[in-house]
Motif scaffolding. Sequence first.
Motif, PDB file in Angstrom:
ATOM      1  N   GLY A 202       0.789  -1.229   0.000  1.00  0.00           N
ATOM      2  CA  GLY A 202       0.000   0.000   0.000  1.00  0.00           C
ATOM      3  C   GLY A 202       0.824   1.283   0.000  1.00  0.00           C
ATOM      4  O   GLY A 202       0.336   2.325  -0.449  1.00  0.00           O
ATOM      5  N   LEU A 203       2.051   1.220   0.510  1.00  0.00           N
ATOM      6  CA  LEU A 203       2.914   2.402   0.473  1.00  0.00           C
ATOM      7  C   LEU A 203       2.988   2.966  -0.946  1.00  0.00           C
ATOM      8  O   LEU A 203       2.909   4.185  -1.164  1.00  0.00           O
TER       9      LEU A 203
ATOM     10  N   VAL B 187      -0.131   4.844  -1.913  1.00  0.00           N
ATOM     11  CA  VAL B 187      -0.216   6.153  -1.259  1.00  0.00           C
ATOM     12  C   VAL B 187       0.699   7.162  -1.958  1.00  0.00           C
ATOM     13  O   VAL B 187       0.281   8.280  -2.284  1.00  0.00           O
TER      14      VAL B 187
ATOM     15  N   HIS C   5       4.034   3.840   7.737  1.00  0.00           N
ATOM     16  CA  HIS C   5       3.029   2.959   7.133  1.00  0.00           C
ATOM     17  C   HIS C   5       2.990   1.623   7.849  1.00  0.00           C
ATOM     18  O   HIS C   5       2.007   0.896   7.756  1.00  0.00           O
ATOM     19  N   ASN C   6       4.100   1.296   8.493  1.00  0.00           N
ATOM     20  CA  ASN C   6       4.126   0.024   9.222  1.00  0.00           C
ATOM     21  C   ASN C   6       5.274   0.047  10.225  1.00  0.00           C
ATOM     22  O   ASN C   6       6.438  -0.024   9.840  1.00  0.00           O
TER      23      ASN C   6
ATOM     24  N   VAL D   9      -0.921   6.040   9.348  1.00  0.00           N
ATOM     25  CA  VAL D   9      -1.913   6.036   8.281  1.00  0.00           C
ATOM     26  C   VAL D   9      -3.352   5.756   8.716  1.00  0.00           C
ATOM     27  O   VAL D   9      -4.225   5.594   7.861  1.00  0.00           O
TER      28      VAL D   9
ATOM     29  N   ASN E 172      -5.433   7.004   5.177  1.00  0.00           N
ATOM     30  CA  ASN E 172      -5.132   7.006   3.740  1.00  0.00           C
ATOM     31  C   ASN E 172      -6.396   7.249   2.929  1.00  0.00           C
ATOM     32  O   ASN E 172      -7.497   6.898   3.361  1.00  0.00           O
TER      33      ASN E 172
ATOM     34  N   ARG F  63      -0.192  -9.915   1.086  1.00  0.00           N
ATOM     35  CA  ARG F  63       1.104 -10.535   1.330  1.00  0.00           C
ATOM     36  C   ARG F  63       0.934 -11.600   2.406  1.00  0.00           C
ATOM     37  O   ARG F  63       0.283 -11.348   3.435  1.00  0.00           O
TER      38      ARG F  63
ATOM     39  N   GLN G  87       1.425 -10.416   9.753  1.00  0.00           N
ATOM     40  CA  GLN G  87       0.531  -9.270   9.934  1.00  0.00           C
ATOM     41  C   GLN G  87      -0.860  -9.506   9.367  1.00  0.00           C
ATOM     42  O   GLN G  87      -1.867  -9.103   9.950  1.00  0.00           O
ATOM     43  N   LYS G  88      -0.938 -10.160   8.230  1.00  0.00           N
ATOM     44  CA  LYS G  88      -2.198 -10.221   7.491  1.00  0.00           C
ATOM     45  C   LYS G  88      -3.154 -11.295   8.005  1.00  0.00           C
ATOM     46  O   LYS G  88      -4.308 -11.373   7.585  1.00  0.00           O
TER      47      LYS G  88
ATOM     48  N   GLU H 278      -3.300  -3.758  11.444  1.00  0.00           N
ATOM     49  CA  GLU H 278      -3.371  -3.170  10.099  1.00  0.00           C
ATOM     50  C   GLU H 278      -3.271  -1.651  10.206  1.00  0.00           C
ATOM     51  O   GLU H 278      -4.230  -0.989  10.606  1.00  0.00           O
ATOM     52  N   PRO H 279      -2.117  -1.095   9.855  1.00  0.00           N
ATOM     53  CA  PRO H 279      -1.958   0.361   9.956  1.00  0.00           C
ATOM     54  C   PRO H 279      -3.081   1.123   9.249  1.00  0.00           C
ATOM     55  O   PRO H 279      -3.651   2.048   9.808  1.00  0.00           O
ATOM     56  N   CYS H 280      -3.392   0.754   8.034  1.00  0.00           N
ATOM     57  CA  CYS H 280      -4.582   1.322   7.392  1.00  0.00           C
ATOM     58  C   CYS H 280      -5.318   0.208   6.663  1.00  0.00           C
ATOM     59  O   CYS H 280      -6.421  -0.155   7.009  1.00  0.00           O
ATOM     60  N   GLY H 281      -4.672  -0.339   5.634  1.00  0.00           N
ATOM     61  CA  GLY H 281      -5.374  -1.321   4.807  1.00  0.00           C
ATOM     62  C   GLY H 281      -6.110  -0.561   3.718  1.00  0.00           C
ATOM     63  O   GLY H 281      -6.825   0.414   4.001  1.00  0.00           O
ATOM     64  N   LEU H 282      -5.907  -0.985   2.501  1.00  0.00           N
ATOM     65  CA  LEU H 282      -6.580  -0.305   1.393  1.00  0.00           C
ATOM     66  C   LEU H 282      -7.696  -1.164   0.815  1.00  0.00           C
ATOM     67  O   LEU H 282      -8.720  -0.665   0.367  1.00  0.00           O
TER      68      LEU H 282
HETATM   69  C1  GLC Z   1       1.481  -0.532   5.041  1.00  0.00           C
HETATM   70  C2  GLC Z   1       0.398  -1.121   5.915  1.00  0.00           C
HETATM   71  C3  GLC Z   1      -0.979  -0.971   5.351  1.00  0.00           C
HETATM   72  C4  GLC Z   1      -1.193   0.414   4.781  1.00  0.00           C
HETATM   73  C5  GLC Z   1      -0.115   0.715   3.770  1.00  0.00           C
HETATM   74  C6  GLC Z   1      -0.264   2.077   3.130  1.00  0.00           C
HETATM   75  O1  GLC Z   1       2.030  -1.429   4.156  1.00  0.00           O
HETATM   76  O2  GLC Z   1       0.652  -2.477   6.216  1.00  0.00           O
HETATM   77  O3  GLC Z   1      -1.933  -1.216   6.365  1.00  0.00           O
HETATM   78  O4  GLC Z   1      -2.463   0.502   4.173  1.00  0.00           O
HETATM   79  O5  GLC Z   1       1.134   0.663   4.372  1.00  0.00           O
HETATM   80  O6  GLC Z   1      -0.214   3.113   4.065  1.00  0.00           O
END
Ligand code: GLC
Length: 498
Positions: A22-23, A26, A174-175, A224, A257, A311, A315-316, A389-393
């Motif tokens: 996801g980085l 973003v 992001h993580n 995020v 995000n 992935r 974490q997932k 999950e920091p954000c998750g898209l």
């Molecule tokens: C990281 C996180 C994910 C987030 C992404 C984009 O890889 O694991 O949760 O959405 O960065 O910020």
Amino acid sequence: MSKKLNILMISSEMVPFAKTGGLADVVGALPVHLKKMGHDVRVVIPNYSMIPHADYGITPFIDFMNVWMGTKEEYCRVHNTRIKNDVPVYLIEHDLFFNRWGIYHDSDMNDYIDNPKRFSFLAQAGLKLAENIDFKPDIVHVHDWQSALAAAYLKIWHWENPVLGSAASVLTIHNAAYRGIYPKTFYDYIGLGKENFNEESLEMFGAVDFLKGGIFYSDLVTTVSPSYGEDIKRPFNEFGLAPNLANKGKNFYGILNGVDYDEWSPEIDDNIAANFSKDKMLGKKKCKADLQKRFNLEVDETIPVIGAIGRFVDQKGFQNLAPAIRLALNDMRIQFVILGSGDSGLEHFYRELPSNCRGRAGSYIGYNNELSHIIEAGCDFFIMPSLYEPCGLNQMYSMKYGTLPIVRATGGLNDTVENYDEASGSGTGFKFFDSSPQAVYYTIGWAVSTYYDRKEHMKKMISAAMSMDFSWDKSAREYEKAYERAIENKMNYDKWPR
Ligand code: GLC
Ligand code: ADP
């Protein structure tokens, strides 16, 4: 109207050039939105050898640039291109560092041992480029451990520099699980000075800690999602950065995000079998049939399909999904598809699943962007059993495609999904709280029973989910405020004795 800013972004990933997660999404989207708001945004990424120059109009830009590191001078070339809406992107070419198979690791998933060199160089080269093109940044925005040290270089090396000296830095985490912790032997190359190698800033039990250093030296730190921000600040949490983040006070917080709806909208997505929208859902049926065909599932629109993408790392939570989905496929009339790669045990399990559940399960082990769109569009449910999950898209993408998320209530998943209320039929997805196979199994059961027994509620939730708006505009405005605060912090920092 706020002041127009010069923003230099440095990142190890960016859509459409190089992505592992996801980085990249973003960094591919945020600059475009900041640019729309009138800011001058430039992005610097590595020129990984797998990036096809011709596909993206990338051309040579600087033939020779020298970059001082702690122990030696590095030489590189720079290429450039522009993405949507005219955002300039600069790609740093350094054969020894970026001309290889992967981004962070080799094909056996072994991290490259010179990663600390590769990415401290990237951070420093990004700043050097700004100088070279005489782009005087108000903000240097860095992402994760890979570019975090640019914040340290700004404060330690470039304090008096006429181009870089006044730039404030913002680090987005992001993580927090990926810290970038490396043996001290790399420290001389990184070159930040023995006097700065201490527990408060760059040191972690005798090793170099990129993320910790970035946190210390940045003028402002974001993460995020608000919930994840609270999680990693909580005393004694597993990421070990709580004191460092707490020290930032109001200069650390979460900004959710956004979603790039130019890439992820069923109305315009050209990866999927048919387009559809909230008011014209016929296309979704076609997408479901197409998905079922592609994965050799029984083509039957009445059977709910559950999808997963990601992935295969702890974490997932795919390790909790494995026993749960195996059981659910036995007990319930459902279908399941998964796209992902990573842990070899999990790859094996999901690769074999279809042969054990013929016509009911499908998998693709690997990375495939087109297929990820096809899964989002064709499924009825999308499952994300993340441990954190920091954000998750994907949950946000799912909602746009009328695919209801089934998520563990953590971090950004908790912030973006509204739990189903059986009394009223409100909500945008299904949440569970325990991180266990049992919780995954029972929540799948809850979603599936809703599908079969409470069709009106399903309709209502799908419509609510598709109406959610996670577009970048709102998040970009929050970043704008963060930048303004960082600039103020930098000005105050200037007054401190050095
Ligand atoms: C990281 C996180 C994910 C987030 C992404 C984009 O890889 O694991 O949760 O959405 O960065 O910020
Ligand atoms: P993370 O960055 O932690 O991996 P996110 O949910 O923020 O998690 O972003 C993951 C992004 O990567 C999404 O755009 C998702 O669709 C994509 N993705 C992950 N694995 C794959 C895969 N195997 N094939 C295609 N896309 C993938």
